[in-house]
Design a protein around this motif. Structure first.
Motif, short mmCIF file in Angstrom:
data_model
loop_
_atom_site.label_atom_id
_atom_site.label_comp_id
_atom_site.label_asym_id
_atom_site.label_seq_id
_atom_site.Cartn_x
_atom_site.Cartn_y
_atom_site.Cartn_z
N UNK A 114 0.83 -1.21 0.00
CA UNK A 114 0.00 0.00 0.00
C UNK A 114 0.86 1.26 0.00
N UNK A 115 1.99 1.21 0.69
CA UNK A 115 2.93 2.34 0.64
C UNK A 115 3.45 2.48 -0.79
N UNK A 116 3.74 1.39 -1.45
CA UNK A 116 4.21 1.43 -2.84
C UNK A 116 3.17 2.10 -3.74
N UNK A 117 1.89 1.77 -3.52
CA UNK A 117 0.82 2.41 -4.29
C UNK A 117 0.90 3.93 -4.13
N UNK A 118 1.05 4.37 -2.90
CA UNK A 118 1.09 5.81 -2.64
C UNK A 118 2.34 6.44 -3.24
N UNK A 119 3.45 5.73 -3.19
CA UNK A 119 4.71 6.25 -3.74
C UNK A 119 4.63 6.40 -5.25
N UNK A 120 4.12 5.38 -5.94
CA UNK A 120 4.06 5.51 -7.40
C UNK A 120 3.12 6.63 -7.81
N UNK A 178 -3.21 6.35 10.73
CA UNK A 178 -4.61 6.37 11.12
C UNK A 178 -5.50 5.26 10.57
N UNK A 179 -5.20 4.73 9.41
CA UNK A 179 -6.11 3.74 8.82
C UNK A 179 -5.96 2.37 9.46
N UNK A 180 -7.07 1.68 9.65
CA UNK A 180 -7.03 0.34 10.28
C UNK A 180 -6.13 -0.66 9.54
N UNK A 181 -6.01 -0.56 8.23
CA UNK A 181 -5.17 -1.50 7.48
C UNK A 181 -3.70 -1.37 7.88
N UNK A 182 -3.33 -0.25 8.49
CA UNK A 182 -1.96 -0.03 8.96
C UNK A 182 -1.84 -0.20 10.48
N UNK A 183 -2.83 -0.81 11.12
CA UNK A 183 -2.84 -0.92 12.58
C UNK A 183 -1.59 -1.58 13.15
N UNK A 184 -1.06 -2.59 12.48
CA UNK A 184 0.12 -3.31 12.96
C UNK A 184 1.39 -2.89 12.24
N UNK A 185 1.37 -1.70 11.66
CA UNK A 185 2.50 -1.22 10.86
C UNK A 185 3.08 0.01 11.54
N UNK A 197 0.76 -9.00 -4.10
CA UNK A 197 0.81 -8.94 -2.64
C UNK A 197 -0.54 -8.65 -2.01
N UNK A 198 -1.27 -7.70 -2.58
CA UNK A 198 -2.54 -7.31 -1.98
C UNK A 198 -3.60 -8.39 -2.20
N UNK A 199 -4.35 -8.70 -1.15
CA UNK A 199 -5.50 -9.57 -1.36
C UNK A 199 -6.55 -8.79 -2.16
N UNK A 200 -7.35 -9.50 -2.93
CA UNK A 200 -8.34 -8.86 -3.80
C UNK A 200 -9.24 -7.90 -3.03
N UNK A 201 -9.59 -8.25 -1.80
CA UNK A 201 -10.51 -7.39 -1.04
C UNK A 201 -9.87 -6.05 -0.66
N UNK A 202 -8.56 -5.89 -0.87
CA UNK A 202 -7.90 -4.60 -0.60
C UNK A 202 -7.54 -3.83 -1.87
N UNK A 203 -7.96 -4.32 -3.02
CA UNK A 203 -7.69 -3.59 -4.26
C UNK A 203 -8.35 -2.21 -4.24
N UNK A 204 -9.60 -2.14 -3.76
CA UNK A 204 -10.25 -0.83 -3.71
C UNK A 204 -9.59 0.08 -2.68
N UNK A 205 -9.05 -0.48 -1.62
CA UNK A 205 -8.32 0.31 -0.62
C UNK A 205 -7.05 0.89 -1.25
N UNK A 206 -6.34 0.07 -2.00
CA UNK A 206 -5.15 0.56 -2.69
C UNK A 206 -5.48 1.70 -3.64
#
Length: 137
Positions: A11-17, A39-46, A78-87
């Motif tokens: 997800x960081x890579x998505x933002x960087x590109x 802040x986002x829950x997807x980054x809770x353990x990051x 790397x991303x699971x399909x359910x996180x494609x919209x998040x990316x």
């Protein structure tokens, strides 16, 4: 280079590109990236301190021949399909952060839509939400 990254790093890579698309990473884009990781829950353990090193690794990968295509493949693998919209939503957030979207950024959004196989209704909703969030008074 190691071809395994975490979901959060993808997800960081998505933002960087997205930020690097127009050859300039603005302060507002970098700020958005840092805020998202905090802040986002997807980054809770990051650890948000890992954003900069991940961004640097992404930049190194982008410098290689066919770097963008390889990074897009790595993200999609790397991303699971359910996180494609998040990316996609994170890419839109970064693009909108400096209150203007360049043609290069539009091209990256198109590449992500295609790579993630997102439907027009989903992408339109994500884009419209960003427009609403970034309006000035």
């Amino acid at each position: 280079m190691n071809d395994t990254i975490s979901i959060q790093e993808a997800l960081v890579y998505v933002m960087v590109i997205m930020s690097a698309a127009d050859s300039s990473m603005t302060d507002s884009e970098l700020s958005t990236m840092g805020e998202v990781a905090k802040t986002l829950p997807v980054f809770a353990d990051y650890d948000p301190a890992n954003v900069l090193p991940a961004a640097q690794r992404c930049g190194e990968r982008l410098q290689a021949e066919n770097g963008l295509a390889e990074v897009l493949d790595l993200i999609a693998d790397t991303l699971p399909v359910h996180l494609f919209d998040t990316g996609y939503a994170l890419a839109v957030e970064v693009a909108a952060a400096d209150l203007g979207v360049s043609k290069e950024e539009l091209r990256i959004l198109q590449l992500l839509r295609d790579r993630f196989n997102l439907d027009k209704l989903t992408t339109a909703a994500i884009e419209r939400g960003a427009i609403a969030r970034f309006k000035k008074a």
